[in-house]
Design an enzyme around this catalytic site. Structure first.
Site: not given
Ligand code: DGY
Length: 325
Positions: A154, A156, A177, A235, A237, A266, A285-287
């Site tokens: 997608g 990202i 998918r 990055t 879940r 987490e 979790h600093i994406g």
């Molecule tokens: C999102 O935007 O889904 C990030 O992972 C923050 O939870």
């Protein structure tokens, strides 16, 4: 005056938008999650909820069914019971698009750091273990010309693919998918089955949503099919990989390394064996955590709230079917 409850301190740009729209904003300023009871209590006299990092389950939604909108400060919505929200006609908004580049940067960072054992090397320095120079020590992996397998191509995933192709001329394969033919043209990416993704990739980067189909997808059966030199990056879940299986796969050298911005649970325990492994890089979790991106996310969330409170459709809605009946 309509009221908005916000579960965290909101980036300035979003806060200003809400205030400029004439809304009364109450923010939760304690540095901990609200309990279910506190969340229900704080939403009792609110018209809208802006939620970051809270689980919004059926019990909460039923107790808060007077809410005219719930805007998430995230693109992911796996922590919301969407079915219940929809049945209660509560629109749920999210923040797609604006965080794609920052999150892809984090995936790229983890790929590169893992390929060179960078986080572990930093720990060695802190431990006073910067030894003498040895040509055969601390060797990483080259990324040039490697195959990058994107699981979930997608917005990202596309940004991660662009960065990897530009920096290291990586060949891009992906599994979704459904096929993304526009991205195939733009990135020269090839669609493959999940099995082929596992077998052909030198790096696998996960960019899909957490759903019942993707939960635990990267388990022992998957790691066994990957190349012994492969790097696994997640990055998206933490529940998309099985952490026990990942740890075993790394210990038994089924794969070479892992870069994780997401874990389950987490926060990760500091005693987690993954944190001691040379070929593992973990971030908390600093994406999307850059100033610009977090401000942009807060603005999208604020725009969702302002639209709903004016009786308009949310610009970024997760459950558009609520407008059908
Ligand atoms: C999102 O935007 O889904 C990030 O992972 C923050 O939870």
């Amino acid at each position: 005056m309509m009221k908005v409850f916000v579960t965290r301190v909101l980036p300035e740009a979003g806060l200003k938008l809400l205030q400029a729209a004439g809304l009364e904003v109450k923010q939760w300023e304690e540095k901990r999650k609200l309990t279910q009871e506190e969340l229900i209590e704080n939403c009792r006299d609110a018209d809208a909820l802006l939620s970051a990092g809270q689980q919004l389950n059926a019990e909460f939604l039923t107790a808060s069914k007077h809410l005219k909108v719930i805007a998430l400060h995230s693109v992911g919505y796996d922590n919301v019971d969407i079915e219940t929200a929809t049945s209660l006609h509560i629109p749920i908004g999210n923040t797609p698009g604006v965080l794609s580049e920052a999150t892809a940067d984090t995936a790229f960072l983890l790929m590169l750091a893992t390929s060179r054992n960078a986080f572990y090397m930093h720990q060695q320095i802190l431990n006073g273990e910067w030894g003498f120079f040895e040509p055969t020590a601390n060797l990483g992996r080259e990324l040039r010309g490697c195959t990058l397998g994107i699981f979930g191509l997608g917005k990202i995933g596309i940004e991660m693919a662009k960065r990897s192709a530009a920096a290291y001329d990586m060949k891009i394969i992906y599994h979704n998918r459904s096929r993304n033919e526009q991205a195939e043209k733009e990135l020269n990416a090839t669609y493959v089955s999940f099995e082929e993704l596992l077998k052909q990739s030198d790096v696998i980067s996960v960019h899909t949503a957490l759903t019942p189909e993707t939960e635990g997808k990267f388990n022992m059966a998957a790691f066994k099919q990957m190349k012994p030199g492969a790097i696994f990056v997640n990055t998206a879940r933490g529940s998309i990989h099985n952490e026990t299986d990942l740890t075993k796969a790394l210990q038994e050298k089924m794969i070479w390394g892992a870069g994780l911005d997401v874990t389950h649970p987490e926060p990760m325990s500091p005693a987690n064996p993954l944190l001691k492994m040379p070929n593992v890089s973990v971030l908390p979790h600093i994406g999307s955590a850059t100033e610009g991106t977090r401000n942009a996310m807060a603005c999208l969330a604020a725009e969702n709230i302002i639209a709903a409170l004016k009786g308009e459709k949310l610009p970024h809605i997760v459950n558009p079917e609520i407008y059908n009946n």
